[in-house]
Write a protein that holds these residues in place. Sequence first.
Motif, mmCIF file in Angstrom:
data_model
loop_
_atom_site.group_PDB
_atom_site.id
_atom_site.type_symbol
_atom_site.label_atom_id
_atom_site.label_comp_id
_atom_site.label_asym_id
_atom_site.label_seq_id
_atom_site.Cartn_x
_atom_site.Cartn_y
_atom_site.Cartn_z
ATOM 1 N N HIS A 1 -48.181 -31.644 -42.538
ATOM 2 C CA HIS A 1 -46.928 -31.019 -42.951
ATOM 3 C C HIS A 1 -46.309 -30.437 -41.690
ATOM 4 O O HIS A 1 -46.800 -29.448 -41.143
ATOM 5 C CB HIS A 1 -47.206 -29.937 -43.993
ATOM 6 N N GLY A 2 -45.289 -31.086 -41.199
ATOM 7 C CA GLY A 2 -44.740 -30.694 -39.912
ATOM 8 C C GLY A 2 -45.605 -31.283 -38.814
ATOM 9 O O GLY A 2 -46.315 -32.262 -39.020
ATOM 10 N N GLU A 3 -45.576 -30.672 -37.646
ATOM 11 C CA GLU A 3 -46.316 -31.221 -36.519
ATOM 12 C C GLU A 3 -47.746 -30.711 -36.410
ATOM 13 O O GLU A 3 -48.586 -31.356 -35.802
ATOM 14 C CB GLU A 3 -45.570 -30.928 -35.219
ATOM 15 N N GLU A 4 -48.031 -29.550 -36.978
ATOM 16 C CA GLU A 4 -49.351 -28.969 -36.780
ATOM 17 C C GLU A 4 -50.039 -28.480 -38.046
ATOM 18 O O GLU A 4 -51.204 -28.113 -37.992
ATOM 19 C CB GLU A 4 -49.272 -27.807 -35.793
ATOM 20 N N SER A 5 -49.367 -28.463 -39.173
ATOM 21 C CA SER A 5 -49.928 -27.895 -40.380
ATOM 22 C C SER A 5 -50.537 -28.975 -41.268
ATOM 23 O O SER A 5 -49.888 -29.963 -41.601
ATOM 24 C CB SER A 5 -48.835 -27.145 -41.149
ATOM 25 N N LEU A 6 -51.780 -28.781 -41.656
ATOM 26 C CA LEU A 6 -52.485 -29.737 -42.499
ATOM 27 C C LEU A 6 -52.524 -29.262 -43.940
ATOM 28 O O LEU A 6 -52.856 -28.110 -44.222
ATOM 29 C CB LEU A 6 -53.918 -29.924 -41.988
ATOM 30 N N LEU A 7 -52.180 -30.154 -44.849
ATOM 31 C CA LEU A 7 -52.365 -29.926 -46.277
ATOM 32 C C LEU A 7 -53.440 -30.908 -46.734
ATOM 33 O O LEU A 7 -53.492 -32.036 -46.239
ATOM 34 C CB LEU A 7 -51.072 -30.190 -47.043
ATOM 35 N N TYR A 8 -54.288 -30.481 -47.665
ATOM 36 C CA TYR A 8 -55.333 -31.385 -48.133
ATOM 37 C C TYR A 8 -55.715 -31.069 -49.571
ATOM 38 O O TYR A 8 -55.506 -29.967 -50.055
ATOM 39 C CB TYR A 8 -56.562 -31.325 -47.221
ATOM 40 N N ALA A 9 -56.273 -32.072 -50.229
ATOM 41 C CA ALA A 9 -56.770 -31.907 -51.595
ATOM 42 C C ALA A 9 -58.203 -31.381 -51.497
ATOM 43 O O ALA A 9 -59.051 -32.028 -50.882
ATOM 44 C CB ALA A 9 -56.742 -33.241 -52.326
ATOM 45 N N PRO A 10 -58.487 -30.215 -52.075
ATOM 46 C CA PRO A 10 -59.830 -29.655 -51.954
ATOM 47 C C PRO A 10 -60.891 -30.436 -52.738
ATOM 48 O O PRO A 10 -62.075 -30.303 -52.476
ATOM 49 C CB PRO A 10 -59.688 -28.234 -52.477
ATOM 50 N N TYR A 11 -60.442 -31.255 -53.678
ATOM 51 C CA TYR A 11 -61.370 -32.104 -54.430
ATOM 52 C C TYR A 11 -60.840 -33.520 -54.394
ATOM 53 O O TYR A 11 -59.650 -33.749 -54.602
ATOM 54 C CB TYR A 11 -61.501 -31.637 -55.883
ATOM 55 N N ALA A 12 -61.724 -34.463 -54.111
ATOM 56 C CA ALA A 12 -61.327 -35.869 -54.068
ATOM 57 C C ALA A 12 -62.272 -36.675 -54.946
ATOM 58 O O ALA A 12 -63.449 -36.324 -55.112
ATOM 59 C CB ALA A 12 -61.352 -36.390 -52.643
ATOM 60 N N ASP A 13 -61.757 -37.747 -55.484
ATOM 61 C CA ASP A 13 -62.537 -38.642 -56.325
ATOM 62 C C ASP A 13 -63.639 -39.304 -55.490
ATOM 63 O O ASP A 13 -63.451 -39.585 -54.308
ATOM 64 C CB ASP A 13 -61.602 -39.704 -56.911
ATOM 65 N N GLU A 14 -64.758 -39.566 -56.126
ATOM 66 C CA GLU A 14 -65.878 -40.212 -55.449
ATOM 67 C C GLU A 14 -65.493 -41.560 -54.842
ATOM 68 O O GLU A 14 -66.077 -41.995 -53.860
ATOM 69 C CB GLU A 14 -67.051 -40.391 -56.407
ATOM 70 N N SER A 15 -64.500 -42.210 -55.417
ATOM 71 C CA SER A 15 -64.081 -43.514 -54.893
ATOM 72 C C SER A 15 -63.482 -43.395 -53.490
ATOM 73 O O SER A 15 -63.379 -44.388 -52.775
ATOM 74 C CB SER A 15 -63.069 -44.171 -55.836
ATOM 75 N N ARG A 16 -63.129 -42.194 -53.083
ATOM 76 C CA ARG A 16 -62.541 -41.950 -51.759
ATOM 77 C C ARG A 16 -63.576 -41.486 -50.740
ATOM 78 O O ARG A 16 -63.248 -41.206 -49.596
ATOM 79 C CB ARG A 16 -61.429 -40.889 -51.869
ATOM 80 N N ARG A 17 -64.836 -41.399 -51.153
ATOM 81 C CA ARG A 17 -65.896 -40.833 -50.313
ATOM 82 C C ARG A 17 -65.959 -41.462 -48.921
ATOM 83 O O ARG A 17 -65.997 -40.759 -47.912
ATOM 84 C CB ARG A 17 -67.264 -40.962 -50.986
ATOM 85 N N GLU A 18 -65.965 -42.775 -48.830
ATOM 86 C CA GLU A 18 -66.099 -43.440 -47.533
ATOM 87 C C GLU A 18 -64.960 -43.058 -46.592
ATOM 88 O O GLU A 18 -65.186 -42.729 -45.426
ATOM 89 C CB GLU A 18 -66.148 -44.952 -47.721
ATOM 90 N N ASP A 19 -63.728 -43.071 -47.101
ATOM 91 C CA ASP A 19 -62.577 -42.709 -46.267
ATOM 92 C C ASP A 19 -62.626 -41.241 -45.850
ATOM 93 O O ASP A 19 -62.309 -40.903 -44.710
ATOM 94 C CB ASP A 19 -61.266 -42.993 -46.991
ATOM 95 N N VAL A 20 -63.022 -40.368 -46.770
ATOM 96 C CA VAL A 20 -63.098 -38.932 -46.463
ATOM 97 C C VAL A 20 -64.182 -38.667 -45.417
ATOM 98 O O VAL A 20 -63.974 -37.891 -44.479
ATOM 99 C CB VAL A 20 -63.328 -38.112 -47.740
ATOM 100 N N LEU A 21 -65.323 -39.332 -45.549
ATOM 101 C CA LEU A 21 -66.391 -39.152 -44.567
ATOM 102 C C LEU A 21 -65.971 -39.683 -43.197
ATOM 103 O O LEU A 21 -66.291 -39.081 -42.169
ATOM 104 C CB LEU A 21 -67.680 -39.824 -45.040
ATOM 105 N N ARG A 22 -65.232 -40.785 -43.169
ATOM 106 C CA ARG A 22 -64.703 -41.300 -41.899
ATOM 107 C C ARG A 22 -63.724 -40.302 -41.285
ATOM 108 O O ARG A 22 -63.721 -40.076 -40.074
ATOM 109 C CB ARG A 22 -63.991 -42.631 -42.109
ATOM 110 N N ALA A 23 -62.876 -39.723 -42.133
ATOM 111 C CA ALA A 23 -61.901 -38.741 -41.652
ATOM 112 C C ALA A 23 -62.611 -37.525 -41.074
ATOM 113 O O ALA A 23 -62.234 -37.024 -40.012
ATOM 114 C CB ALA A 23 -60.961 -38.334 -42.787
ATOM 115 N N ALA A 24 -63.652 -37.059 -41.750
ATOM 116 C CA ALA A 24 -64.406 -35.902 -41.264
ATOM 117 C C ALA A 24 -65.071 -36.224 -39.926
ATOM 118 O O ALA A 24 -65.044 -35.411 -38.995
ATOM 119 C CB ALA A 24 -65.448 -35.476 -42.289
ATOM 120 N N ALA A 25 -65.629 -37.421 -39.809
ATOM 121 C CA ALA A 25 -66.301 -37.817 -38.572
ATOM 122 C C ALA A 25 -65.300 -37.980 -37.421
ATOM 123 O O ALA A 25 -65.643 -37.751 -36.266
ATOM 124 C CB ALA A 25 -67.072 -39.113 -38.791
ATOM 125 N N ALA A 26 -64.069 -38.368 -37.733
ATOM 126 C CA ALA A 26 -63.056 -38.608 -36.701
ATOM 127 C C ALA A 26 -62.386 -37.327 -36.212
ATOM 128 O O ALA A 26 -61.699 -37.351 -35.188
ATOM 129 C CB ALA A 26 -61.987 -39.561 -37.233
#
Length: 66
Positions: free
Chosen positions: A27-52
Amino acid sequence: MKIVVDLNRCQGYGQCAFLAPDVFVMHGEESLLYAPYADESRREDVLRAAAACPVQAIMVEGSHAG
């Protein structure tokens, strides 16, 4: 799964938003918005995002390794 982002540590690099855009949004250049709960089907992408994250500001809780 539950996602926790340390917003004090987050530097707004946005790698998470590229890897899991339905969970993390810049949100803007520096502000992050995120969903505090994600569906299990998104696990791989979320774990990749966390690792990156250059500052390791993302934690994924409730992981069921399998």
